[in-house]
Design an enzyme around this catalytic site. Structure first.
Site, PDB file in Angstrom:
ATOM      1  N   ARG A 109      40.848  -4.692 -38.013  1.00 33.49           N
ATOM      2  CA  ARG A 109      40.609  -5.927 -37.263  1.00 33.49           C
ATOM      3  C   ARG A 109      41.308  -7.111 -37.938  1.00 33.49           C
ATOM      4  O   ARG A 109      41.845  -7.996 -37.270  1.00 33.49           O
ATOM      5  CB  ARG A 109      39.112  -6.201 -37.142  1.00 33.49           C
ATOM      6  CG  ARG A 109      38.364  -5.173 -36.299  1.00 33.49           C
ATOM      7  CD  ARG A 109      36.863  -5.466 -36.244  1.00 33.49           C
ATOM      8  NE  ARG A 109      36.593  -6.618 -35.392  1.00 33.49           N
ATOM      9  CZ  ARG A 109      36.042  -7.741 -35.801  1.00 33.49           C
ATOM     10  NH1 ARG A 109      35.715  -7.890 -37.085  1.00 33.49           N
ATOM     11  NH2 ARG A 109      35.820  -8.735 -34.957  1.00 33.49           N
ATOM     12  N   GLU A 134      11.137   7.182 -22.057  1.00 32.37           N
ATOM     13  CA  GLU A 134      10.878   8.257 -21.088  1.00 32.37           C
ATOM     14  C   GLU A 134      12.183   8.964 -20.715  1.00 32.37           C
ATOM     15  O   GLU A 134      12.239  10.207 -20.659  1.00 32.37           O
ATOM     16  CB  GLU A 134      10.225   7.652 -19.854  1.00 32.37           C
ATOM     17  CG  GLU A 134       9.897   8.614 -18.743  1.00 32.37           C
ATOM     18  CD  GLU A 134       9.319   7.875 -17.544  1.00 32.37           C
ATOM     19  OE1 GLU A 134       9.837   8.089 -16.420  1.00 32.37           O
ATOM     20  OE2 GLU A 134       8.366   7.086 -17.733  1.00 32.37           O
ATOM     21  N   LEU A 156       0.823  -1.214   0.000  1.00 29.85           N
ATOM     22  CA  LEU A 156       0.000   0.000   0.000  1.00 29.85           C
ATOM     23  C   LEU A 156       0.857   1.264   0.000  1.00 29.85           C
ATOM     24  O   LEU A 156       0.591   2.215   0.726  1.00 29.85           O
ATOM     25  CB  LEU A 156      -0.940   0.001   1.210  1.00 29.85           C
ATOM     26  CG  LEU A 156      -2.123  -0.967   1.125  1.00 29.85           C
ATOM     27  CD1 LEU A 156      -2.938  -0.942   2.413  1.00 29.85           C
ATOM     28  CD2 LEU A 156      -3.014  -0.637  -0.076  1.00 29.85           C
ATOM     29  N   GLY A 191       2.193   5.628 -15.389  1.00 30.88           N
ATOM     30  CA  GLY A 191       1.282   6.740 -15.182  1.00 30.88           C
ATOM     31  C   GLY A 191       1.515   7.451 -13.865  1.00 30.88           C
ATOM     32  O   GLY A 191       0.933   8.491 -13.594  1.00 30.88           O
ATOM     33  N   GLY A 192       2.387   6.859 -13.041  1.00 31.47           N
ATOM     34  CA  GLY A 192       2.688   7.479 -11.765  1.00 31.47           C
ATOM     35  C   GLY A 192       1.488   7.498 -10.839  1.00 31.47           C
ATOM     36  O   GLY A 192       0.507   6.763 -11.024  1.00 31.47           O
ATOM     37  N   ASN A 225      10.070   2.998 -20.364  1.00 31.94           N
ATOM     38  CA  ASN A 225      10.833   3.819 -19.439  1.00 31.94           C
ATOM     39  C   ASN A 225      12.113   4.349 -20.081  1.00 31.94           C
ATOM     40  O   ASN A 225      12.549   5.471 -19.798  1.00 31.94           O
ATOM     41  CB  ASN A 225      11.173   3.025 -18.178  1.00 31.94           C
ATOM     42  CG  ASN A 225       9.981   2.889 -17.246  1.00 31.94           C
ATOM     43  OD1 ASN A 225       8.840   3.004 -17.670  1.00 31.94           O
ATOM     44  ND2 ASN A 225      10.229   2.629 -15.988  1.00 31.94           N
TER      45      ASN A 225
END
Length: 482
Positions: free
Chosen positions: A445, A190, A11, A130-131, A187
């Site tokens: 290389r 974001e 919670l 969405g926080g 994210n």
């Protein structure tokens, strides 16, 4: 006593708000928190008089739920999730469903799906964005994991999700860790969006000498056009916010950005998949550099730069900055979808890229106006490899790239860091170059390690070695891709 439709473990802000959201949609919710006082405080406060069942133990939680039981874990990712699962397993019955709504590494989710299914249970990794506000009023939800569990939880998750044009921003993503992978990429995008906006802000502030109020007005205007998005909207609000003394609050905030790891995971995954996720990776590194505030302050007195005269036509430069931000944003999303496409191949996921864009149109942090255009691009060409090759985005980049070039050039001359914008431009120029300088890298290389090379006058897949010094021999190293 009646039995609840779903149980929530944890919670904290997200768990509490999701519980309230679910209850407001007509679902009864059993709630449990390791600290029992939180349950009591919730039931005496925001949950008072509503259809919640407070639980003080896992046994009580499981006994309070309708079957098949549905339990959503909203706790810290990592070991706490494993501990909660282990405590719940002996109490559950075949067909029960465990869900993890935290920012969990997709590999952990894939492991837990297999473990749960081996015991006759179902497991879902549920990406939620969405926080605090989104959790309460409607987030974007990205579920993946055990396909057989989807129909049982679909009515609840789609009811609480954000809606755009009547459609829920929640739909099945894919098996295993697919849901959390898509959330991880969300994210990462974001991170890129926030870094790009911060670069535009820095350029306005330090190159153009604009006040916070002036910048707030510009971002508010930009939010009415192609840049329309949640992050542009809140940037205008942030810049307009005043501290207790009436000065801009933004000027009182220390310039050291934090991070919780999902951006880093996205960059690591891109390296593992061999995808050029350059912009998002630069955004992660930019946060790391910002965190070294003391080091930057010390270096500022030694590593000096004489800045040239700023642009004389501020309005014209702001128009270029708008286009630079827009072009770089499109490139960031392009790279994110490229990563998801490659990961889907590696993991065997059947991702629907247009559908994913639609999941992000509402509720989530990166919601923006052009996500509908991304969906349309994949609807028109389901096999589209690169968003920049879709007609709409090709035209948009062609129109906006002049602004990106102008801003990157002026930022470089002025000594203002703009790593995300500059990486966007470098990616664009690399993508549109039919012949890069990598032939020299291959020659090097082969020279020092006999790693071989392909020839332009031979079919792809045929490898050659040259005895460059005349003494190195003709034996070549094994050919492989890292």
């Amino acid at each position: 006593m009646y039995q609840a439709d779903i149980g929530i473990v944890g919670l904290a802000v997200m768990g509490e708000n999701l519980a309230l959201n679910m209850e407001s949609r007509g679902f009864s919710v059993a709630v449990y928190n390791r600290t029992a006082q939180k349950v009591d405080a919730f039931l005496a406060g925001r949950g008072k008089g509503k259809r919640f069942i407070g639980c003080k133990s896992y046994e009580q939680l499981v006994g309070s739920l309708k079957t098949p039981r549905k339990i959503l874990l909203m706790i810290r990712a990592g070991q706490p999730v494993d501990e909660a699962i282990q405590a719940l397993l002996p109490l559950l019955s075949p067909g029960d469903i465990l869900m993890d709504g935290g920012n969990t590494n997709y590999q952990d989710t894939a492991r837990r799906v297999k473990m749960a299914e081996s015991q006759g249970l179902f497991y879902l990794g549920v990406g939620i964005s969405g926080g605090e506000e989104g959790a309460l009023t409607g987030p974007s939800i990205m579920p993946g994991g055990s396909p057989a569990a989807w129909e049982a939880v679909k009515p609840i998750l789609q009811s609480v999700a954000a809606r755009v044009d009547g459609a829920p921003c929640c739909d099945w993503v894919g098996e295993g860790g697919a849901g959390h992978y898509v959330k991880m990429v969300h994210n990462g995008i974001e991170y890129g969006d926030m870094q790009l906006i911060s670069e535009a802000y820095l350029i306005m502030r330090d190159m153009l000498g604009m006040s916070a109020d002036e910048m707030a007005e510009v971002f508010a205007q930009w939010n009415q056009g192609p840049l329309d998005s949640y992050l542009i909207e809140i940037t205008a609000d942030i810049l307009a916010k005043k501290d207790a003394d009436g000065s801009p609050l933004i000027d009182k905030i220390l310039d050291a950005a934090g991070q919780k790891g999902t951006g880093k995971w996205t960059a690591i995954s891109a390296l593992e998949e061999g995808v050029p996720l350059t912009l998002i990776t630069e955004a992660v590194f930019a946060r790391s550099l910002s965190a070294d505030k003391e080091g930057r302050v010390a270096a500022a007195s030694t590593l000096r730069h004489n800045s040239p005269t700023p642009p004389t036509d501020r309005d014209a430069f702001l128009a270029a900055l708008h286009d630079a931000l827009y072009a770089a944003k499109v490139i960031s999303y392009t790279q994110g979808f490229l990563l998801m496409r490659q990961a889907a191949k590696s993991q065997g996921w059947g991702l629907n890229y247009g559908s994913i864009a639609m999941l992000w149109r509402g509720g989530c942090i990166i919601r923006s106006a052009f996500l509908g255009k991304i969906n349309q691009a994949y609807q028109d060409r389901p096999g589209l490899e690169n968003l920049l090759l879709a007609p709409y985005f090709s035209a948009e980049i062609s129109a906006a790239q002049a602004g990106l070039r102008t801003v990157c050039a002026q930022a470089a001359l002025s000594g203002i860091p703009a790593p995300a914008m500059m990486s966007a431009l470098s990616y664009l120029d690399g993508l549109r170059s039919p012949r890069l300088g990598a032939n020299l890298i291959q020659a090097q290389r082969d020279y020092f390690g006999a790693h071989t090379y392909e020839r332009v006058d031979q079919p792809r897949g045929a490898f050659f070695h040259t005895n460059w010094t005349g003494t190195g021999g003709d034996t070549a190293s094994s050919v492989y891709n890292a």
